[in-house]
Design an enzyme around this catalytic site. Structure first.
Site, short mmCIF file in Angstrom:
data_model
loop_
_atom_site.label_atom_id
_atom_site.label_comp_id
_atom_site.label_asym_id
_atom_site.label_seq_id
_atom_site.Cartn_x
_atom_site.Cartn_y
_atom_site.Cartn_z
N ASN A 43 0.66 -1.16 -0.07
CA ASN A 43 -0.19 0.09 -0.02
C ASN A 43 0.87 1.23 0.08
O ASN A 43 0.73 2.34 -0.76
CB ASN A 43 -0.83 0.09 1.14
CG ASN A 43 -2.10 -0.82 1.09
OD1 ASN A 43 -2.38 -1.25 -0.03
ND2 ASN A 43 -2.85 -0.83 2.24
N ARG A 369 -10.43 -4.18 -14.36
CA ARG A 369 -9.50 -4.86 -13.94
C ARG A 369 -10.33 -6.32 -14.24
O ARG A 369 -11.48 -6.57 -13.79
CB ARG A 369 -9.28 -4.64 -12.45
CG ARG A 369 -8.74 -3.45 -12.22
CD ARG A 369 -8.08 -3.18 -10.82
NE ARG A 369 -7.95 -1.96 -10.40
CZ ARG A 369 -6.77 -1.10 -10.59
NH1 ARG A 369 -5.62 -1.69 -11.19
NH2 ARG A 369 -6.78 0.04 -10.04
N ARG A 399 -4.90 2.01 -13.43
CA ARG A 399 -3.44 2.01 -12.89
C ARG A 399 -3.11 0.65 -12.33
O ARG A 399 -3.42 0.02 -11.41
CB ARG A 399 -3.48 3.17 -11.80
CG ARG A 399 -2.04 3.54 -11.59
CD ARG A 399 -2.01 4.60 -10.22
NE ARG A 399 -2.90 5.68 -10.34
CZ ARG A 399 -2.68 6.82 -10.88
NH1 ARG A 399 -1.35 7.16 -11.60
NH2 ARG A 399 -3.27 8.01 -10.80
N HIS A 429 -14.98 3.66 -15.18
CA HIS A 429 -14.75 3.09 -14.06
C HIS A 429 -16.04 2.09 -13.61
O HIS A 429 -16.06 1.38 -12.89
CB HIS A 429 -14.37 3.89 -12.89
CG HIS A 429 -13.93 3.06 -11.42
ND1 HIS A 429 -14.87 3.10 -10.38
CD2 HIS A 429 -12.73 2.40 -11.36
CE1 HIS A 429 -14.21 2.42 -9.45
NE2 HIS A 429 -13.03 2.10 -10.10
N TYR A 462 -12.84 -9.65 -2.18
CA TYR A 462 -13.32 -8.54 -1.91
C TYR A 462 -14.64 -8.61 -1.58
O TYR A 462 -15.42 -9.36 -2.34
CB TYR A 462 -12.98 -7.43 -3.02
CG TYR A 462 -11.66 -7.22 -3.68
CD1 TYR A 462 -10.91 -7.51 -2.94
CD2 TYR A 462 -11.49 -6.12 -4.60
CE1 TYR A 462 -9.44 -7.24 -3.20
CE2 TYR A 462 -10.19 -5.88 -5.05
CZ TYR A 462 -9.32 -6.36 -4.27
OH TYR A 462 -7.95 -6.12 -4.72
N ARG A 558 -14.18 2.60 4.33
CA ARG A 558 -13.07 1.76 4.58
C ARG A 558 -11.68 2.61 4.75
O ARG A 558 -10.95 2.52 5.60
CB ARG A 558 -13.02 0.57 3.73
CG ARG A 558 -11.77 -0.06 3.92
CD ARG A 558 -11.22 -1.16 2.78
NE ARG A 558 -10.63 -0.46 1.54
CZ ARG A 558 -10.72 -0.38 0.49
NH1 ARG A 558 -11.72 -0.92 -0.14
NH2 ARG A 558 -9.82 0.36 -0.24
N HIS A 586 -15.38 -3.41 -0.36
CA HIS A 586 -15.33 -2.61 -1.63
C HIS A 586 -16.73 -2.05 -1.77
O HIS A 586 -16.94 -1.65 -3.11
CB HIS A 586 -14.48 -3.76 -2.61
CG HIS A 586 -14.19 -3.13 -3.82
ND1 HIS A 586 -14.96 -3.12 -5.10
CD2 HIS A 586 -13.13 -1.85 -4.08
CE1 HIS A 586 -14.19 -2.47 -6.31
NE2 HIS A 586 -12.93 -1.73 -5.47
#
Length: 677
Positions: A43, A369, A399, A429, A462, A558, A586
């Site tokens: 992270n 993704r 990214r 997105h 997730y 979160r 998520h």
């Protein structure tokens, strides 16, 4: 009186601190605590590459750019970050040392070279197995300073010769695909050293004829903040342009130097000079510079189940029946999958069924993704090969997944799919899939809207939600989104879906205003939000206004949260908790209104400016009463968590929730529910 605003970057560091707390938590199984140490580190790597890199770039601009919530300048933010990271890293070192001691009792011992009594056998191993594979550099007039790869480990040595006292730097790459990172000590089963420690210890053998004045291991993190839209030229092939951009990113300027070991001041200055780094960007470490090897330790101890979380497997959703058409079941009523508690299989079956259904004329989908071996891609390719129209928007600017997505886009194109590469100025997105069928001269739409990626692997790790509906109004609006994307445009107006950048933030503010009006009339009013991050100042200010009007606001956030809860006269009607546990939270849920008039949405968007006005995001209303009840139950269960929840107090700090209620770990409870069903 405390401020109701918090700086975005410092809030993110508080989130990473909560990750580190999981590594420190004795109730978390030993090997899982290693995972949290590793997540903390990766992270932080990404944070420096992206956020600190971006702030550093801002300090080089002529204008004074300030955070719009706390008015901190870019340099003030960097300085505060560096100070906070040093404190957190001390805790990381402490917990890592403890975990290594504990794991030794389980039969895996990791030694530093200075702890090894019989050096001779390690020296023989080094001479025969490592030395022949090493490619050292001595920096000099004819040998320029080598390019140091992002986040890879190197040994740096300050060297002098008998004839010259002038210090030169020797550089040795320690990353290798040829030898293992964890090297077993010959004749001592279960005892290991790290490859880089071995290289550093015997580095004099690499530079015979030189005297070693000092030596250290280093790891450079490079700025990865690169603006694709600003650099793109319309005459270029977009996919090839992105592929070139990824190569450029690997060579961007260093933003952090981590090191363990001792170098003299002169050599340190030389190194900083070569890398173009000020001393404040240098972090000294007492522990390994990269924790990826902890997964090897876990693999060695896999047989001991008590060291890991209890095995959990995504369960079959009760909303779907085996042996029946998924499309027919969705036409009978809306369906919701809740990952990782329920399996992603019904959605994959929906895609496969659509690929084979002779009545399906098109499948349209946005991809951000994907899993490495993606069943989603397989289904889309099969559909195209079966003559369906397959339109896929692949976001090449996801990214650190850019290279994957470039490869997927090539495969889809080769199979005959129409591939779109996002929009100028807006990342796409959204998680949107539209299946169109033609039967007896009428068209039917099956629409899926999700909160997370179409990724089978992360659907087990997730928490996410996936809504599937045959609602015609939603289908028509989804088709409108895809038409706009195909033309390189964004939608301007929607009745049902909330679609950023032009009709999500404004609609959210309108629904908050409705609650404010109810509160002003003395009626009960409510806002419930679950998401990853909150940074959008317009929405934050509206939440403050709502709190002042007396609206009850509950938020489960979160990560980053730039709003401080519980500040007297400002946010005292707001409760904010963060849940960091076994699974990565998520899913996004928005709820407006008291129970009898509540509006429910699930969404791909956090309330961050980048999501609400700079991306294409989709939030879908949930109209089915049974699914509304399910969302209510998920939200309520998390809100009552007193094991993994931390509540934000008016000082902006997070404190573990302690109360007299029965212990409730919301993630474990939701998994138990799935098993019991």
């Amino acid at each position: 009186m405390g401020s109701e605003y918090m700086n975005r970057e410092l809030s993110w560091l508080k989130f990473n601190e909560r990750v580190l707390e999981e590594a420190e938590d004795k109730s978390v199984p030993l090997c899982e605590r290693f995972t949290f140490v590793s997540i903390y580190q990766t992270n932080l790597d990404e944070f420096f590459m992206v956020r600190v890199g971006s702030l550093y770039d801002q300090t080089l601009l002529p204008q004074d750019i300030r955070d719009n919530k706390t008015q901190m300048s870019s340099q003030e933010q960097i300085d505060a970050i560096l100070e906070e990271v040093r404190k957190l890293n001390k805790r990381k070192e402490k917990v890592y040392q403890k975990l290594i001691e504990k794991v030794a009792k389980e039969g895996v011992r990791l030694y530093r070279m200075d702890q090894i009594e019989d050096e001779k056998k390690m020296e023989r191993f080094f001479q025969s197995e490592i030395l022949p594979l090493i490619s050292p550099t001595v920096v000099g007039r004819r040998q320029p300073f080598p390019f140091l790869k992002n986040n890879e480990i190197y040994a740096v040595v300050s060297l002098t010769t008998k004839s010259s006292k002038k210090v030169r730097l020797g550089i040795v790459p320690c990353a290798s695909n040829i030898f293992q990172r964890m090297i077993e000590i010959p004749g001592e089963k279960g005892s290991y050293v790290l490859g880089e420690d071995l290289i550093l210890h015997f580095v004099s053998k690499v530079f015979p004829g030189y005297k070693i004045q000092g030596k250290a291991l280093i790891r450079v993190t490079r700025n990865a903040d690169i603006d694709a839209d600003a650099l793109y030229d319309e005459d270029l092939d977009y996919r090839e342009f992105m592929a070139d951009l990824m190569k450029q990113r690997r060579k961007l300027a260093p933003i952090r130097l981590e090191m363990s070991g001792d170098l003299d001041i002169g050599s340190m200055l030389m190194l900083d000079n070569y890398l173009g780094l000020e001393e404040k960007y240098v972090f000294h470490s007492e522990v390994p510079l990269d924790f990826s090897f902890v997964f090897q330790i876990q693999d060695m101890l896999r047989k001991n189940e008590s060291l890991f979380y209890e095995k959990r497997t995504p369960q079959k959703s009760l909303m779907f029946q085996d042996g029946r058409s998924i499309i027919e079941q969705i036409k009978e009523g809306d369906k919701l999958l809740s990952y990782p508690y329920e399996s992603i299989r019904p959605f994959l079956r929906l895609l496969t069924e659509a690929a084979e259904d002779e009545n399906v004329v098109s499948i349209k989908m946005t991809l951000y993704r994907l899993a490495k071996q993606s069943k989603v891609i397989e289904a889309l390719i099969e559909a195209a090969e079966n003559g369906k129209e397959v339109v896929v928007l692949v976001e090449l600017r996801a990214r650190f997944d850019e290279e994957n997505n470039i490869e997927w886009s090539r495969r889809l194109e080769n199979a005959g799919c129409q591939v779109i590469y996002g929009l100028d100025g807006y990342k796409v997105h959204s998680k949107l899939c539209l299946i169109t069928r033609k039967t007896d001269k009428q068209f039917e739409c099956i629409t899926q809207i999700g909160t997370g990626n179409y990724n089978e692997k992360t659907s087990r790790l997730y928490t996410d939600l996936s809504l599937m509906t045959a609602n015609t109004d939603i289908g028509i609006e989804a088709a409108k989104v895809f038409r706009a994307l195909a033309k390189g445009e964004v939608v301007e107006d929607m009745q049902h879906l909330l679609v950023a950048p032009h009709c999500l933030q404004n609609r959210v503010l309108d629904m908050m205003d409705e609650e404010i009006e109810h509160a002003k009339k003395g009626e009960p009013a409510y806002i419930g939000i679950k998401m990853n991050s909150l940074t959008d100042k317009k929405i934050i200010d509206k939440l403050i206004e709502a709190s002042c009007a007396g609206v009850k606001i509950e938020m489960i956030i979160r990560g980053i949260c730039c709003l401080v809860a519980g500040v007297k006269g400002k946010t005292e009607n707001i409760r904010i908790i963060s849940i960091v546990g076994r699974f990565l939270e998520h899913s996004r849920i928005y709820m407006f209104g008291t129970k009898e008039r509540r509006k429910y949405y699930i969404a791909s968007a956090d309330f961050m400016t980048r999501n609400t006005v700079k991306r294409v995001e989709v939030a879908s209303p949930v109209y089915d009463p049974a699914i509304q009840e399910k969302l209510e139950y998920i939200f309520d269960t998390m809100n009552r968590d007193n094991q993994k929840a931390r509540e934000m107090h008016e000082d902006g700090m997070y404190y573990r929730v302690h109360n007299d209620e029965e212990p409730l770990n919301s993630q474990e409870r939701l998994y138990e529910d799935a098993y019991n069903r």
